[in-house]
Design a protein around this motif. Sequence first.
Motif, PDB file in Angstrom:
ATOM      1  N   UNK A 150       0.916  -1.212   0.037  1.00  0.00           N
ATOM      2  CA  UNK A 150       0.000  -0.109   0.027  1.00  0.00           C
ATOM      3  C   UNK A 150       0.938   1.173  -0.135  1.00  0.00           C
ATOM      4  N   UNK A 151       0.301   2.177  -0.823  1.00  0.00           N
ATOM      5  CA  UNK A 151       1.221   3.662  -0.965  1.00  0.00           C
ATOM      6  C   UNK A 151       0.570   4.541  -0.339  1.00  0.00           C
ATOM      7  N   UNK A 152      -0.745   4.260   0.253  1.00  0.00           N
ATOM      8  CA  UNK A 152      -1.537   5.394   1.157  1.00  0.00           C
ATOM      9  C   UNK A 152      -0.612   5.900   2.377  1.00  0.00           C
ATOM     10  N   UNK A 153      -0.186   5.216   2.999  1.00  0.00           N
ATOM     11  CA  UNK A 153       0.587   5.878   4.379  1.00  0.00           C
ATOM     12  C   UNK A 153       1.667   6.848   3.897  1.00  0.00           C
ATOM     13  N   UNK A 154       2.207   6.742   2.546  1.00  0.00           N
ATOM     14  CA  UNK A 154       3.255   7.561   2.196  1.00  0.00           C
ATOM     15  C   UNK A 154       2.594   8.860   1.470  1.00  0.00           C
ATOM     16  N   UNK A 155       1.394   8.765   1.032  1.00  0.00           N
ATOM     17  CA  UNK A 155       0.723   9.999   0.580  1.00  0.00           C
ATOM     18  C   UNK A 155      -0.330  10.615   1.420  1.00  0.00           C
ATOM     19  N   UNK A 327       7.846   1.865  -4.704  1.00  0.00           N
ATOM     20  CA  UNK A 327       8.237   2.437  -3.504  1.00  0.00           C
ATOM     21  C   UNK A 327       7.618   1.580  -2.149  1.00  0.00           C
ATOM     22  N   UNK A 328       6.700   0.684  -2.659  1.00  0.00           N
ATOM     23  CA  UNK A 328       6.420  -0.201  -1.381  1.00  0.00           C
ATOM     24  C   UNK A 328       7.201  -1.726  -1.401  1.00  0.00           C
ATOM     25  N   UNK A 329       7.383  -2.264  -0.530  1.00  0.00           N
ATOM     26  CA  UNK A 329       8.060  -3.581  -0.518  1.00  0.00           C
ATOM     27  C   UNK A 329       7.576  -4.565  -1.529  1.00  0.00           C
ATOM     28  N   UNK A 330       6.065  -4.972  -1.462  1.00  0.00           N
ATOM     29  CA  UNK A 330       5.554  -5.823  -2.294  1.00  0.00           C
ATOM     30  C   UNK A 330       5.838  -5.737  -3.893  1.00  0.00           C
ATOM     31  N   UNK A 331       6.346  -4.452  -4.262  1.00  0.00           N
ATOM     32  CA  UNK A 331       6.566  -4.460  -5.543  1.00  0.00           C
ATOM     33  C   UNK A 331       7.797  -5.025  -6.090  1.00  0.00           C
ATOM     34  N   UNK A 332       8.672  -5.228  -5.159  1.00  0.00           N
ATOM     35  CA  UNK A 332       9.872  -5.920  -5.587  1.00  0.00           C
ATOM     36  C   UNK A 332       9.814  -7.410  -5.070  1.00  0.00           C
ATOM     37  N   UNK A 333       8.879  -7.731  -4.413  1.00  0.00           N
ATOM     38  CA  UNK A 333       8.698  -9.119  -4.000  1.00  0.00           C
ATOM     39  C   UNK A 333       8.904 -10.332  -5.233  1.00  0.00           C
ATOM     40  N   UNK A 334       9.565 -11.253  -5.021  1.00  0.00           N
ATOM     41  CA  UNK A 334       9.862 -12.338  -6.091  1.00  0.00           C
ATOM     42  C   UNK A 334       8.180 -13.059  -6.235  1.00  0.00           C
ATOM     43  N   UNK A 335       8.106 -13.803  -7.339  1.00  0.00           N
ATOM     44  CA  UNK A 335       7.104 -14.623  -7.802  1.00  0.00           C
ATOM     45  C   UNK A 335       5.840 -13.826  -7.892  1.00  0.00           C
ATOM     46  N   UNK A 336       5.964 -12.803  -8.748  1.00  0.00           N
ATOM     47  CA  UNK A 336       4.737 -11.845  -9.047  1.00  0.00           C
ATOM     48  C   UNK A 336       3.944 -12.605  -9.714  1.00  0.00           C
ATOM     49  N   UNK A 337       2.725 -12.559  -9.684  1.00  0.00           N
ATOM     50  CA  UNK A 337       1.514 -13.242 -10.264  1.00  0.00           C
ATOM     51  C   UNK A 337       1.348 -12.597 -11.629  1.00  0.00           C
ATOM     52  N   UNK A 338       1.424 -13.442 -12.790  1.00  0.00           N
ATOM     53  CA  UNK A 338       1.066 -12.898 -14.116  1.00  0.00           C
ATOM     54  C   UNK A 338      -0.282 -12.099 -14.278  1.00  0.00           C
ATOM     55  N   UNK A 339      -0.268 -11.327 -15.285  1.00  0.00           N
ATOM     56  CA  UNK A 339      -1.501 -10.410 -15.249  1.00  0.00           C
ATOM     57  C   UNK A 339      -2.746 -11.354 -15.676  1.00  0.00           C
ATOM     58  N   UNK A 340      -2.569 -12.298 -16.396  1.00  0.00           N
ATOM     59  CA  UNK A 340      -3.622 -13.058 -17.157  1.00  0.00           C
ATOM     60  C   UNK A 340      -4.112 -13.774 -15.858  1.00  0.00           C
ATOM     61  N   UNK A 341      -3.334 -14.095 -14.979  1.00  0.00           N
ATOM     62  CA  UNK A 341      -3.820 -15.088 -13.796  1.00  0.00           C
ATOM     63  C   UNK A 341      -4.569 -14.266 -12.943  1.00  0.00           C
ATOM     64  N   UNK A 342      -3.988 -13.217 -12.720  1.00  0.00           N
ATOM     65  CA  UNK A 342      -4.797 -12.173 -11.944  1.00  0.00           C
ATOM     66  C   UNK A 342      -6.309 -11.808 -12.394  1.00  0.00           C
ATOM     67  N   UNK A 343      -6.363 -11.577 -13.541  1.00  0.00           N
ATOM     68  CA  UNK A 343      -7.542 -11.283 -14.257  1.00  0.00           C
ATOM     69  C   UNK A 343      -8.667 -12.811 -14.016  1.00  0.00           C
ATOM     70  N   UNK A 344      -8.057 -13.799 -14.179  1.00  0.00           N
ATOM     71  CA  UNK A 344      -8.780 -15.178 -14.073  1.00  0.00           C
ATOM     72  C   UNK A 344      -9.204 -15.066 -12.707  1.00  0.00           C
ATOM     73  N   UNK A 345      -8.253 -15.013 -11.902  1.00  0.00           N
ATOM     74  CA  UNK A 345      -8.884 -15.072 -10.320  1.00  0.00           C
ATOM     75  C   UNK A 345      -9.747 -14.059  -9.909  1.00  0.00           C
ATOM     76  N   UNK A 346      -9.477 -12.884 -10.276  1.00  0.00           N
ATOM     77  CA  UNK A 346     -10.537 -11.494 -10.018  1.00  0.00           C
ATOM     78  C   UNK A 346     -11.835 -12.180 -10.556  1.00  0.00           C
ATOM     79  N   UNK A 347     -11.930 -12.643 -11.793  1.00  0.00           N
ATOM     80  CA  UNK A 347     -13.281 -12.845 -12.325  1.00  0.00           C
ATOM     81  C   UNK A 347     -14.006 -13.798 -11.517  1.00  0.00           C
ATOM     82  N   UNK A 348     -13.229 -15.016 -11.207  1.00  0.00           N
ATOM     83  CA  UNK A 348     -13.870 -16.100 -10.316  1.00  0.00           C
ATOM     84  C   UNK A 348     -14.374 -15.737  -9.200  1.00  0.00           C
ATOM     85  N   UNK A 349     -13.597 -14.727  -8.358  1.00  0.00           N
ATOM     86  CA  UNK A 349     -14.237 -14.183  -7.125  1.00  0.00           C
ATOM     87  C   UNK A 349     -15.281 -13.319  -7.237  1.00  0.00           C
ATOM     88  N   UNK A 350     -15.187 -12.607  -8.502  1.00  0.00           N
ATOM     89  CA  UNK A 350     -16.484 -11.608  -8.213  1.00  0.00           C
ATOM     90  C   UNK A 350     -17.491 -12.477  -8.661  1.00  0.00           C
TER      91      UNK A 350
END
Length: 421
Positions: A150-155, A327-350
Amino acid sequence: MSNRYSFQITTLGCKVNQYESDKMKEELFALGFQEAKKNEKADLYIINTCSVTHIADRKSRQHIRKAINQNPQAKIIAAGCSAENKNSGINKISGNITIIGNKGKEHFKTLITQLFPECTSHHIITNYPLFRNRAYLKTGDGCQNFCSYCVIPYVRGPLTSRPSKHILQEAQLLAASGCKEIILTAIHLGAYGYGLQEKTNLASLLEQLACVLPGVRIRLSSIEPLDFSENIIKVMKKHANICKHVHLSLQHSSNKILKAMNRNYTQNDFRNIVAKIREIIPNITITADIIVGFPGETEEDFQELKKFTQEIKFYKCHVFKFSPRKGTPAASYPNQTPEDEKRRRSSELIELSSALSLKTHKDMIGDKVEVLVESQTGENCDGFTSNYVKVKFKSNKNLLNSIATIKITDIHSEYVMGLTE
């Protein structure tokens, strides 16, 4: 002023931003400005931006460019989190733009009189056209949780709380203007009282508001799970005018992911909190924020999240795809999830969220509910129940801003339909 200046305000993001846009609008009306219609040219454009995701940053830039194209001679103010975020790209847009971010909102009126010198105190009018049957009321600002994504505490800056007397005064003014529902909001609502000399907390503030404004609904916006104390639950149970709905920031159910997010609770903590809420207030609806595709989220983690969502029986889920914020730690975490996989998971949960909403709506058929009528066009009315279910119905009476008793007769995944009693 003989020729009144016109303005448009575009608000992106959270309820705190909406509250702050409303305050800017009040000040503009008081200085004699008039609000331009959506497709009309305006002399002043205010874009109250959001930076919670990269998509929010992009939309913020798009709205600024749209304002420039609509009237290149207009003055433009970029406010909000994306304008505060140096990585958002707003500072690279050329045009007649004044960037005030969040901190500059405190000096908004002074800025307007500098940009429009003709707007001086002798132009002030008192009966400006601003009416809201539901209004946001900010209890504080800032956050110091520093979740890894989350970037919100910084802004937004450090956690602060408004004195309770100021909140109560503003709530009474809203009620006097005809407002029938007040939504308490903050970046970290559950931490209310932090930094104040007076000894107070969210439960105490709720109690005061409910007693002072018995004819006005009081609703809570998003709250952190561990902040939702038993005292808050008991105050909600005690007062009929406190809405029986709670929105919890779940974010995920996997303990591994929660730890990586720097969230300070476990799956079982959340389960126990929900059980306690429902034990004391059985008819409450619970909604949640959930992030999918966080770095390291496996398919097993995602299936566990879906199973947990079904177990808790949320009324609705607000689903967000993980967005790496520079600027947030998670932006540089390893094992970033591919965008198409994010879309699929988002669609299923919605899709699952819609099914859960539909189940809640089916259980309401035949029930009589009280609805605050927020809009009416001809005979078509709609509004929300105390537990935040949208209701549509017809009436040949003027019911705007009143409480109507409706018998539920039909359903949709997004709302229910009924007949007036």
